[in-house]
Write a protein that holds these residues in place. Structure first.
Motif, PDB file in Angstrom:
ATOM      1  N   MET A 145       0.693  -1.302   0.100  1.00 40.85           N
ATOM      2  CA  MET A 145      -0.065  -0.012   0.005  1.00 40.85           C
ATOM      3  C   MET A 145       0.838   1.371  -0.024  1.00 40.85           C
ATOM      4  N   MET A 146       2.110   1.234   0.733  1.00 37.95           N
ATOM      5  CA  MET A 146       3.061   2.459   0.725  1.00 37.95           C
ATOM      6  C   MET A 146       3.493   2.543  -0.812  1.00 37.95           C
ATOM      7  N   GLN A 154       7.916   7.532  -1.841  1.00 36.92           N
ATOM      8  CA  GLN A 154       7.365   6.253  -1.212  1.00 36.92           C
ATOM      9  C   GLN A 154       8.353   5.132  -1.351  1.00 36.92           C
ATOM     10  N   VAL A 155       9.059   5.070  -2.214  1.00 39.60           N
ATOM     11  CA  VAL A 155      10.150   4.131  -2.353  1.00 39.60           C
ATOM     12  C   VAL A 155      11.017   4.131  -1.031  1.00 39.60           C
ATOM     13  N   ARG A 156      11.479   5.506  -1.022  1.00 38.44           N
ATOM     14  CA  ARG A 156      12.581   5.724   0.175  1.00 38.44           C
ATOM     15  C   ARG A 156      12.032   5.237   1.532  1.00 38.44           C
ATOM     16  N   GLN A 157      10.653   5.800   1.873  1.00 44.45           N
ATOM     17  CA  GLN A 157       9.767   5.639   3.006  1.00 44.45           C
ATOM     18  C   GLN A 157       9.514   4.038   3.487  1.00 44.45           C
ATOM     19  N   PRO A 231       6.344   9.412  11.733  1.00 41.96           N
ATOM     20  CA  PRO A 231       5.907  10.594  10.975  1.00 41.96           C
ATOM     21  C   PRO A 231       6.463  10.741   9.411  1.00 41.96           C
ATOM     22  N   ASP A 232       7.483   9.934   9.308  1.00 37.30           N
ATOM     23  CA  ASP A 232       7.991   9.978   7.895  1.00 37.30           C
ATOM     24  C   ASP A 232       7.102   9.128   7.113  1.00 37.30           C
ATOM     25  N   SER A 233       6.673   7.788   7.517  1.00 35.54           N
ATOM     26  CA  SER A 233       6.066   6.722   6.650  1.00 35.54           C
ATOM     27  C   SER A 233       4.545   6.971   6.556  1.00 35.54           C
ATOM     28  N   TYR A 234       3.808   7.514   7.374  1.00 35.86           N
ATOM     29  CA  TYR A 234       2.199   7.505   6.868  1.00 35.86           C
ATOM     30  C   TYR A 234       2.149   8.784   6.078  1.00 35.86           C
ATOM     31  N   PRO A 235       2.835   9.729   6.025  1.00 41.64           N
ATOM     32  CA  PRO A 235       2.277  11.054   5.002  1.00 41.64           C
ATOM     33  C   PRO A 235       2.625  10.356   3.592  1.00 41.64           C
TER      34      PRO A 235
END
Length: 523
Positions: A145-146, A154-157, A231-235
């Motif tokens: 989903m991410m 998106q790839v980085r997180q 905080p960096d993943s969900y956005p």
């Protein structure tokens, strides 16, 4: 009650069918919606049945408990299943207006159903090792989903998220092994029975083993100090779906803490683990809200508030270490009520944030502005959810915090209650900043609003729910109290789970002794 496994079979088969239908966009949406609605209706009926008739369990795999694979539904399980399935349905309705065909080609709807499968499995399992398996299913779906859209951010997180959760999974397996080596079982009902009888040096070994599971569940729940991944993943999650991530995924960790550290581990000296949890809760609340105050991106602000609000739920679990059973009952009931409130309100805020971003063309507060003039209905939805998150009466946030504060004061934990009160006021300040910059003031962009009205209906359902929870609270509090009683007085849970297969064989014996004889011979 063999139909319990429908809560995982429905999303499992829906996932397979949707994967085969990839590219048939309208058919995918229709099937995903029908499946989610059917699942939601089923789990709400299950909640009514369990609340009326008591704990239900089924043991599969041809073995009796505690060796067979146990699926157990008590009131807490059913509450979480209703929240997961209901929110999943609303988020999918919301996603019809936000997910592009390009994103849908990345198996968006199959991944959504797979994530629902893992979440529901986490809630209904009655075995710690199968909880690990459910975590892995849920995490693999969340990785996908991410990555929907595959932008560089998106790839980085996602790679960071995978790395962190892989470490957590390793500790989970090790923790399961240590607990099994120490106690001799991983069945939750059997753990609850055996650990209550352990004393002396062996009790200290069980507490030490439980610390590994505390590390795993604290990571999943984003409890201090394991908070900085969230905080960096969900956005970076697609708009709308981050409402499901924010509402449910961290609550799987909170649920696991509640289930394992209140129900399963009851050995002598277990209060040490709960004292650690209580200490961490205060730091989680405070650092989460301070992180939110320093941010200007609306998604990051709301992500930091997830951490802060998790602190309140963990506080209730820590308060369960009180020697006074009335305080324990009140604290656990307050935690359950708070989990329900937060899932609804936090998901609502992320969905409102997605609408505000659609209207203004930005998610940075200093580049937004004027949303209230363009879409006053969106402002109304935000203000209700924001005040509820901050704990203002008459909304559900006030009542949930009041119950936890009452439990804390009754148990003499004045410091953590003071931190909770301060955090509430800082949360109100942070919500006021979003209101002032995003909704008030001059419009700072020339982006014309479009296509946001369809996104408001599922968001309004969540807002209505938090209003009802605050204004007609007694049924919800009563249900939370009954759920808390099952956790804190687990005799019924233990009896139902450990006799589930015997009862099934007895029922078969009355109708067909030959079938029972063959079943026992096969086993």
């Amino acid at each position: 009650m063999n139909s319990l496994i429908l809560v995982i079979l429905i999303p499992f088969f829906t996932t397979l069918i949707l994967a085969l239908l990839n590219g048939h966009f309208r058919l995918e949406k229709a099937l995903a919606l029908v499946s989610s609605v059917a699942l939601t209706l089923w789990v709400f009926w299950l909640l009514y049945y369990v609340d009326t008739h008591g704990v239900q369990a089924v043991i599969i795999g041809g073995w009796m408990a505690p060796w067979g694979i146990a699926f157990v539904a008590d009131r807490l399980t059913c509450i979480m299943l209703c929240l997961s399935s209901g929110l999943g349905t609303l988020v999918q309705c919301y996603s019809f207006w936000t997910v592009t065909e390009q994103q849908q080609r990345y198996f968006f709807y199959p991944l959504m159903q797979a994530m629902l499968l893992g979440v529901n499995w986490s809630f209904i399992t009655g075995d710690v090792f199968n909880l690990f398996v459910a975590y892995e299913v849920m995490l693999m779906a969340s990785y996908g989903m991410m990555m929907v859209g595959a932008s560089p951010a998106q790839v980085r997180q996602t790679l960071k998220y995978i790395a962190i959760n892989s470490i957590g999974s390793t500790f989970f397996v090790v923790g399961c092994g240590v607990v099994y080596a120490t106690v001799g079982t991983l069945n939750m009902a059997d753990l609850a029975m055996r650990t209550a009888e352990i004393t002396g040096q062996r009790a200290g070994m069980v507490t030490a083993a439980s610390m590994l599971l505390l590390l795993v569940f604290a990571l999943k729940a984003a409890t201090f100090p394991l908070i900085y991944w969230l905080p960096d993943s969900y956005p970076v999650v697609p708009v709308g779906v981050n409402g499901y991530f924010a509402g449910i995924l961290t609550k799987v960790g909170v649920y696991s803490l509640l289930r394992v550290f209140v129900l399963c581990f009851r050995q002598e000296g277990h209060q040490f683990a709960l004292d650690v949890i209580l200490f961490l809760s205060g730091l989680t609340m405070l650092l989460g809200v301070l992180g939110a105050m320093c941010r200007w991106d609306i998604r990051r602000i709301l992500s930091w508030h997830i951490i802060s609000q998790v602190g309140y739920m963990v506080m209730g679990i820590g308060l369960a270490g009180s020697p006074d059973p009335r305080v324990v009952q009140l604290a656990v009931a307050g935690t359950i009520f708070y989990v329900v409130h937060h899932i609804v309100v936090k998901s609502c805020l992320f969905l409102v944030g997605g609408i505000a971003e659609r209207v203004s063309g930005s998610q940075h507060l200093k580049q937004m502005g004027g949303v209230l003039d363009i879409a006053p209905g969106v402002g109304g939805l935000f203000i209700v959810a924001a005040l509820s998150l901050a704990g203002m009466p008459p909304f559900s946030g006030f009542l949930s915090k009041f119950v936890l504060a009452q439990a804390g004061l009754a148990g003499g934990n004045y410091v953590v209650v003071g931190v909770a009160v301060v955090t509430s006021f800082l949360t109100l300040y942070s919500m006021s900043k979003i209101w002032s910059y995003a909704f008030w003031g001059k419009r700072r962009t020339e982006v014309a609003p479009f296509g946001y009205r369809g996104m408001m209906a599922p968001t309004a359902v969540l807002v209505a729910f938090t209003i009802v929870m605050g204004s007609v609270a007694q049924p919800f509090l009563g249900l939370a109290a009954r759920a808390a009683e099952t956790l804190t007085k687990p005799e019924e849970y233990i009896r139902v789970v450990l006799t589930a297969r015997q009862n099934r064989l007895a029922a078969l014996a009355s109708s067909s002794p030959t079938v029972v004889a063959r079943a026992e011979e096969a086993r």
